[in-house]
Scaffold this active site. Structure first.
Site, short mmCIF file in Angstrom:
data_model
loop_
_atom_site.label_atom_id
_atom_site.label_comp_id
_atom_site.label_asym_id
_atom_site.label_seq_id
_atom_site.Cartn_x
_atom_site.Cartn_y
_atom_site.Cartn_z
N ASN A 1 0.49 53.94 26.07
CA ASN A 1 -0.90 53.87 24.66
C ASN A 1 -0.84 54.83 24.15
OD1 ASN A 1 -3.53 53.71 24.18
ND2 ASN A 1 -4.19 53.50 26.03
N ASN B 1 -12.01 53.65 25.58
CA ASN B 1 -13.00 52.06 26.59
C ASN B 1 -13.26 52.11 27.25
OD1 ASN B 1 -12.08 49.24 24.30
ND2 ASN B 1 -10.16 50.97 24.29
N LYS C 1 -0.32 58.42 25.51
CA LYS C 1 -1.67 59.30 26.31
C LYS C 1 -0.79 59.50 27.67
CE LYS C 1 -5.50 57.20 28.59
NZ LYS C 1 -6.35 56.00 28.69
N CYS D 1 -9.45 58.30 25.60
CA CYS D 1 -10.05 58.05 26.63
C CYS D 1 -10.20 58.79 28.23
CB CYS D 1 -9.09 56.31 26.61
SG CYS D 1 -10.67 55.38 28.22
N GLU E 1 -9.65 53.40 20.93
CA GLU E 1 -8.48 53.10 21.37
C GLU E 1 -7.96 51.85 21.26
OE1 GLU E 1 -9.35 53.40 25.87
OE2 GLU E 1 -7.37 54.04 26.83
N GLU F 1 -4.01 49.91 34.16
CA GLU F 1 -2.98 51.03 32.88
C GLU F 1 -1.96 51.30 33.79
OE1 GLU F 1 -4.93 53.59 29.74
OE2 GLU F 1 -6.49 53.19 31.08
#
Lengths: 310, 310
Positions: free
Chosen positions: A110, A197, A127, A172, A47, A146
């Protein structure tokens, strides 16, 4: 016909805030070359592979945030990576922060893309599960913004025909949600590529910090087993800008077994032969969806109204 | 106010075909007494705790099948168990084959009941995921005819207020499906009781036999973690009528950690203090459903039409 995909998980060590995208891409090319020497057909990067994990910083000026985003792909920084992979005939995937327009609006996602051996982007996944918090929380040693910096994907999960099978992607935090794997499996995915991450320290519940590696593998393995599919988990790892990111990149078989696992917290290639036909060992038996699923009992899961708090 | 439930998983060794219900119930009373001496508030017995796991036999005469079913509960065989638990003020659950009437029809369910410390049946759960096959398959060394002998539950998953919290139940194969835990958690469950009878040998994919214990714990642990709840897995174990049943009964914390695990394949009590307030460590953070779930991306899961075969 054999449906073995020789797959490399290309774990990356930390990327500092001032490392350029070109430098990160150069490291990716080096990993791609290593994987090629091991005969890989597919290389999976983490990611946000081109930059530091920037949601850890609160940036009041949106221009500072936007500086971490890409507006086109491939672009100047990644051209060499695309060209080398195409020359080698290797498919690859990686994550990056994507700024794009659709429905007359600017969106920030993302994102992870999957590029086939001919250099074509065959899948673009945004994402779905954005973790963290939307507002600056100064009590934290580092932020996890995020929910502030990205839009949640409106596009859901999907799988594409490539590499002789059906491949899906997730990113993730998605990997912790069983729904991710199930949606992908119901879309037909036989392999799921998941970069991450993951800070070792979780500020709201620090007493679980020692469980981060366990929870990572538990999620990847359970998702693989309960859906009879290959799961490729790939970390950005190590101490990045003072933040301790877990490693543990792993290739997980449809039985839930880890068949190979990273040994470092740096740039590292692990490789396994992933036979997509092995999915049937699970999915034609204990998890034969057509025979054994009971969707009429799963109504709360997809219900839109907020669930009662446990 | 403390919400610690001192919970005993009461694993049972094999029950032969000719062992009477009264004998099985006597063993359960002995386990209950052991758990009481350890201060347990709740004792969880396995699936089909009163009889041998009869779906392993094809019985052409329905009367032979029906002989394994109970038409009322408590009944003569279990009266002593109910009375002893009530006298001790201990809640308990166990599974049995239930024959009952509703909607003008006769139904046969694979059922588990939860009885509170005052001897009242406060929850009755019927198994949703029936594994195995509906027809006699003589090539198998033993049958798994749950799809023939039981109706799948039309009642879904639920949780009841008791023991100071919300408790749910599931049975055996249910524990392999992530949807089971999620439906229970969305119903508010903070602890899920799951009895099982799991043959080590899986005739359609014998090369996975060595993974049965791994898959059992993987499923229980992933379900606990991804929903931040206690999971009590309780086996009927050992060599039962020539069939090798796994043990591995375990009490799993909301973090997914096994806090105590059975050491034998026989009648055995394991006990742990299950603090229901610990669910919030997970469910108010990483799995805060209200903040982080994305039901709009889960539409395939509850869709009624048969999914594409992977």
């Amino acid at each position: 016909m054999s449906r073995v995909v020789r797959t490399a998980a290309a774990q990356m060590g930390p990327i500092s805030r001032d490392e350029t995208r070109a430098s990160a891409a150069e490291r990716m090319v080096a990993l791609l070359d290593q994987a090629a020497r091991q005969g890989a057909n597919l290389v999976v990067f983490p990611e946000l592979a081109l930059t530091s994990f920037f949601p850890r910083w609160f940036m009041p000026d949106q221009a500072d945030v936007d500086a971490f985003f890409e507006t086109e792909m491939p672009n100047a920084a990644t051209e060499t990576l695309f060209a080398r992979a195409r020359a080698l005939g290797i498919a690859f995937s990686f994550g990056y922060a994507e700024m794009c327009q659709h429905d007359g609006k600017l969106h920030r996602y993302n994102t992870a893309i999957l590029v086939d051996g001919a250099g074509q982007i065959v899948d673009r996944y945004r994402k779905v599960h954005l973790p963290g918090h939307p507002e600056h929380e100064p009590w934290r040693p580092f932020q996890h913004l995020e929910k502030r910096y990205f839009d949640p994907s409106p596009f859901g999960f999907h799988a594409v025909d490539t590499l002789g099978g059906k491949i899906g992607q997730a990113i993730c935090n998605d990997r912790r949600w069983p729904e991710t794997y199930r949606e992908l499996a119901l879309a037909g995915a036989e392999m799921v590529l998941i970069g991450y991450n993951t800070p070792r320290h979780y500020p709201p519940a620090p007493k679980h910090d020692h469980l981060q590696d366990f929870h990572n593998h538990l999620s990847l393995q359970a998702g693989a087993y309960a859906n009879g599919m290959w799961v490729i988990g790939v970390a950005k790892a190590g101490i990045e800008e003072g933040c301790d990111l877990i490693g543990g990149s792993a290739i997980v078989a449809p039985t839930g077994e880890i068949v190979v696992q990273a040994q470092t917290l740096g740039d590292e290639i692990i490789v396994a032969d992933c036979d997509l036909d092995r999915c049937a060992e699970i999915r034609a038996n204990i998890f034969d969806f057509a025979k054994h699923r009971r969707p009429e009992a799963y109504t709360r899961i997809a219900a839109k109204d907020a669930p009662a708090k446990g």
